[in-house]
Each structure stands twice: as structure tokens, then as C-alpha cells.
Scaffold this motif. Structure first.
Motif, PDB file in Angstrom:
ATOM      1  N   ARG A 120       0.864  -1.182   0.000  1.00  0.00           N
ATOM      2  CA  ARG A 120       0.000   0.000   0.000  1.00  0.00           C
ATOM      3  C   ARG A 120       0.893   1.221   0.000  1.00  0.00           C
ATOM      4  O   ARG A 120       1.885   1.275   0.717  1.00  0.00           O
ATOM      5  N   ARG A 121       0.529   2.197  -0.835  1.00  0.00           N
ATOM      6  CA  ARG A 121       1.322   3.420  -0.997  1.00  0.00           C
ATOM      7  C   ARG A 121       2.767   3.106  -1.390  1.00  0.00           C
ATOM      8  O   ARG A 121       3.707   3.768  -0.955  1.00  0.00           O
ATOM      9  N   GLY A 122       2.930   2.054  -2.186  1.00  0.00           N
ATOM     10  CA  GLY A 122       4.244   1.716  -2.711  1.00  0.00           C
ATOM     11  C   GLY A 122       5.164   1.009  -1.748  1.00  0.00           C
ATOM     12  O   GLY A 122       6.337   0.784  -2.067  1.00  0.00           O
ATOM     13  N   ASP A 123       4.660   0.641  -0.573  1.00  0.00           N
ATOM     14  CA  ASP A 123       5.511  -0.020   0.416  1.00  0.00           C
ATOM     15  C   ASP A 123       4.715  -1.161   1.051  1.00  0.00           C
ATOM     16  O   ASP A 123       3.505  -1.291   0.832  1.00  0.00           O
ATOM     17  N   ASP A 124       5.406  -2.003   1.848  1.00  0.00           N
ATOM     18  CA  ASP A 124       4.698  -3.073   2.536  1.00  0.00           C
ATOM     19  C   ASP A 124       3.571  -2.494   3.389  1.00  0.00           C
ATOM     20  O   ASP A 124       3.767  -1.521   4.123  1.00  0.00           O
ATOM     21  N   ASN A 125       2.358  -3.084   3.273  1.00  0.00           N
ATOM     22  CA  ASN A 125       1.334  -2.779   4.257  1.00  0.00           C
ATOM     23  C   ASN A 125       1.618  -3.607   5.508  1.00  0.00           C
ATOM     24  O   ASN A 125       2.631  -4.316   5.577  1.00  0.00           O
ATOM     25  N   LEU A 126       0.755  -3.546   6.503  1.00  0.00           N
ATOM     26  CA  LEU A 126       1.021  -4.271   7.741  1.00  0.00           C
ATOM     27  C   LEU A 126       1.121  -5.776   7.485  1.00  0.00           C
ATOM     28  O   LEU A 126       2.021  -6.451   8.000  1.00  0.00           O
ATOM     29  N   HIS A 173      -0.417   6.028  -7.170  1.00  0.00           N
ATOM     30  CA  HIS A 173      -1.297   5.411  -6.181  1.00  0.00           C
ATOM     31  C   HIS A 173      -0.629   4.291  -5.401  1.00  0.00           C
ATOM     32  O   HIS A 173      -1.172   3.824  -4.391  1.00  0.00           O
ATOM     33  N   GLY A 174       0.557   3.835  -5.816  1.00  0.00           N
ATOM     34  CA  GLY A 174       1.328   2.895  -5.029  1.00  0.00           C
ATOM     35  C   GLY A 174       0.752   1.505  -4.928  1.00  0.00           C
ATOM     36  O   GLY A 174       1.068   0.752  -4.014  1.00  0.00           O
ATOM     37  N   LYS A 175      -0.120   1.123  -5.863  1.00  0.00           N
ATOM     38  CA  LYS A 175      -0.730  -0.204  -5.847  1.00  0.00           C
ATOM     39  C   LYS A 175      -0.392  -0.941  -7.134  1.00  0.00           C
ATOM     40  O   LYS A 175       0.033  -0.338  -8.127  1.00  0.00           O
ATOM     41  N   ASP A 176      -0.605  -2.250  -7.103  1.00  0.00           N
ATOM     42  CA  ASP A 176      -0.498  -3.040  -8.323  1.00  0.00           C
ATOM     43  C   ASP A 176      -1.475  -2.464  -9.340  1.00  0.00           C
ATOM     44  O   ASP A 176      -2.682  -2.394  -9.075  1.00  0.00           O
ATOM     45  N   PRO A 177      -1.008  -2.028 -10.517  1.00  0.00           N
ATOM     46  CA  PRO A 177      -1.907  -1.359 -11.456  1.00  0.00           C
ATOM     47  C   PRO A 177      -3.007  -2.263 -12.014  1.00  0.00           C
ATOM     48  O   PRO A 177      -3.994  -1.765 -12.538  1.00  0.00           O
ATOM     49  N   TRP A 178      -2.841  -3.569 -11.895  1.00  0.00           N
ATOM     50  CA  TRP A 178      -3.833  -4.483 -12.467  1.00  0.00           C
ATOM     51  C   TRP A 178      -4.617  -5.250 -11.394  1.00  0.00           C
ATOM     52  O   TRP A 178      -5.323  -6.190 -11.706  1.00  0.00           O
TER      53      TRP A 178
END
Length: 389
Positions: free
Chosen positions: A135-141, A288-293
Motif C-alpha cells: 500500500r502506498r508503494g511499500d509493505d502494508n502491515l 497510487h502505489g498499488k499493483d496497477p492491475w
């Protein structure tokens, strides 16, 4: 100079919300001592990940409430016969306080923190449902826990543990948001209204997420009614209607003003979700820092897909939509089909129509909404129109 002063004021408000969040999560981390270091570490990691966004929801609450105070009025006197005398006195006292100086501001910050905690709880559940680790281009929790756990060598067990932790922490944070509002120092009728708003938002969001998953998995037929209900319920209610409703309660707004803001908030919230869908489908990944697909792979039945369904391009779209192994080339192909068939433009037109309707309600509706409140909400709409993430 005035613009700089406003930016400084907003920066101070954001810092106050973050400080409130830190205090709440620090307290939970200390309480977790009795459960041992692993549970404490989960709370510490949660504290590191929460509050990393724009704080849109708490800031909307605080800005609208400040605008009510600046005007010194929450609507025509006596327009809400249900307001108890205690609640009215509390609201009037809060209107006269300076930022950060009165009980009303402490309550507002507590409510603002509850909003961000609620938002993060939903994000955690959403990340588990969507199998997202970033999320936001980095690891989420969940991603951070998975990265930590798989150092032991068992990738599958690590992922299961991380996702389970995400579900459980989401549950804990939902409980914490409720507890924060249940303990705010306001008259009982106001507290009940705040809790009712929270309950409504949680119920709506859960229903929207249920429809979202059911539509994507093919368990629910993709009818326009279900897609529209999902679009409003999943995010719009708690992202816009809830902060506006809470601001109205804390300000002691009259019934007509509150109803008008709820109607405008509904339009803005739906536009926000439609734009979120559009950014996921057409936005730049570095924004947006997410997988585009990810939405394509999951087969999300958004209004974009609903708009494409009635076009000659739908068979080609349907062939690619929902493929878990979707390649970059196929993702670009699907994106191009949605642009060429006019689905993107149709949803963009819907977003603009919703924002126009919100402006009509704010300016030309039956309620006399304070000008400062209208300006805050219009600023939010301008931010929405310029969103890239």
C-alpha cells in the motif's frame, strides 16, 4: 500570507491528529504487555503503519467543525427540536473555544482519531480480502508481517499468520474506534448520535464489501442496482458522510443543515469511490502505489465495467477481466478497451455530475448552510478533482 497561515493551521491540525493516534496506540501497546512480546510487537507495527495517508476523514471533520465555529452558527436557531438543552450548551461552549484550548477540541480530536482508526481497520480487512501486501508503494502491515515471518523459511505459514494478524488487528481497531466514541466527554444524547453514526457507517461498509466480493467472484449477478449500492456503501458512507455527520453533531447543527450536508456528502462520497476505481484502472502506479492491475485481476465489477458491459467491446473486456495471471500486456490491452469503448469518459461524466449536484445542494438547497462550511467542503471537492492517488 493568508495562504501560508492556513497551511500552517492545517499542518498543526494534522500533527494534533497524529499525536492523538500515537497516544491511543501507545496505550494499547502498553496494555498488550500482559500478552507477551509478540502481541506487543503487533501493536508497535500497527502504530508504524497507521496515519501514513492524507488523514482525509479526520481533517474533514475538524475543518468543517472549525468552520461552524468560525461562523458562530450551526443553522437557524431552534431548527432542531430534538437537541437537548445540555447538548446545546455544550455545542455553544465549544463554538467559542480557540483551537486546542477547550473541551470541545479534545472531543473533536478524539473523534478524529476514531475516524482514522476506523479507516485503518477497514484497510486491513480490505488488504486481506484482496490479498494485497503493498500500500502506498511499500509493505502494508500484512506485507511487513509476512516479510518478517518468512525469514523462518515457511512462506505459506508466514502468509497465513500475517493475514490472520491483519484480520484480528482490524477487529481490535474497530472495537477501539467504538470505545473512543463511547467515552467522549459530551452529553449523553450527543454521544448516542455519534455512536449511531459509527454503527451506520460500519454496517454500510460491511455490506458494501460483501457486495464487492460477491460481484467480483461471480456469486452475485452484476446488476446495476447492486453495483450502485456497493459503490456508495463500501467507502462513500464512512469517508464523507460520517465525518460530516459527526461535525454536525459536535456543532449542534440544525436538522435542515445536517440533512443537506448528508445529501451533499453522499454525492461527494460516491464521486470519491468512482474516482478511486478510475485511479486503480487508469492511474499511474507510482502515484497510487498499488499493483496497477489488481482490480482487473480480481474481476472488480465497478461502474467502469458496468459502463463497458453495454458496448461492443464487452466480450473482449470480459475475456481478460478476472484473470489472476493477467500480464502487463494484457492489462494495457484491457485498459485500452475501456478507454476506447467510452467507459472511462462515462464514469468521468458521472463524477462531475455528482460534484455538480453536491454544489447545487450546498448553494441552492433549502438549508442555509454557513458560508465557511460550504467553502471547506468545496475545497475538499477541488482536492478530489485533482487527485492522482
Amino acid at each position: 500570507m493568508a495562504e501560508i497561515d492556513e497551511m500552517c493551521r492545517l499542518d498543526r491540525a494534522r500533527a494534533s491528529v497524529l499525536a492523538e493516534l500515537h497516544e491511543v496506540l501507545e496505550g494499547e501497546t502498553l496494555r498488550a504487555q500482559r500478552h507477551g512480546p509478540h502481541v506487543q510487537d503487533l501493536w508497535r507495527r500497527t502504530a508504524q503503519h497507521i496515519g501514513g495517508g492524507k488523514l482525509m476523514r479526520p481533517m474533514l471533520l475538524l475543518e468543517v467543525l472549525d468552520a461552524f465555529r468560525a461562523e458562530g452558527s450551526a443553522g437557524p436557531a431552534g431548527s432542531d427540536a430534538s437537541r437537548g438543552s445540555d447538548a446545546a450548551r455544550w455545542s455553544d461552549a465549544a463554538h467559542g473555544s480557540d483551537p486546542g484550548s477547550g473541551a470541545g477540541d479534545a472531543v473533536a480530536l478524539c473523534c478524529a482519531a476514531a475516524l482514522e482508526i476506523l479507516h485503518y481497520a477497514f484497510l486491513l480487512h480490505d488488504d486481506v480480502i484482496d490479498h494485497d501486501l503493498v500500500r502506498r508503494g511499500d509493505d502494508n502491515l500484512v506485507g511487513a508481517l509476512h516479510r518478517h515471518g518468512r525469514a523462518g523459511g515457511d512462506d505459506g505459514a508466514s502468509l497465513h499468520w500475517a493475514r490472520s494478524a491483519g484480520i484480528l488487528m482490524g477487529d481490535l481497531l474497530l472495537s477501539r474506534a467504538h470505545q473512543l466514541l463511547a467515552r467522549v466527554d459530551v452529553p449523553a444524547p450527543m454521544r448516542a448520535e455519534l455512536l449511531d453514526l459509527l454503527d451506520h457507517a460500519v454496517t454500510e461498509s460491511a455490506a458494501g464489501e460483501f457486495l464487492d466480493v460477491g460481484l467480483a467472484d461471480g456469486m452475485i449477478p452484476p446488476a446495476r442496482r447492486e453495483i450502485d449500492t456497493m459503490t456508495r456503501s463500501k467507502t462513500a458512507v464512512y469517508s464523507v458522510e460520517l465525518p460530516l455527520g459527526m461535525a454536525c453533531v459536535l456543532a449542534g447543527a440544525g436538522a435542515e443543515v445536517r440533512a443537506a450536508l448528508e445529501d451533499a456528502g453522499r454525492c461527494i462520497g460516491i464521486a470519491f469511490q468512482l474516482q478511486d476505481d478510475a485511479l486503480s484502472a487508469f492511474g499511474a502506479e507510482h502515484h497510487h502505489g498499488k499493483d496497477p492491475w489488481s482490480d482487473f485481476r480480481e474481476g472488480k465489477q465497478t461502474r467502469i465495467m458496468d459502463a463497458a458491459r453495454s458496448t461492443a467491446s464487452w466480450p473482449a473486456v470480459a475475456e481478460l477481466l478476472g484473470r489472476s495471471d493477467l500480464t502487463d500486456a494484457q492489462g494495457l490491452r484491457l485498459r485500452g478497451l475501456l478507454v476506447d469503448c467510452g467507459a472511462r469518459d462515462r464514469v468521468a461524466e458521472e463524477i462531475e455530475a455528482l460534484l455538480d449536484e453536491a454544489r447545487r445542494i450546498l448553494h441552492d438547497g433549502p438549508a442555509r448552510i454557513p458560508a465557511a462550511v460550504v467553502e471547506v467542503i468545496e475545497q475538499q471537492m477541488r482536492r478530489l478533482e485533482g487527485r492522482t492517488r
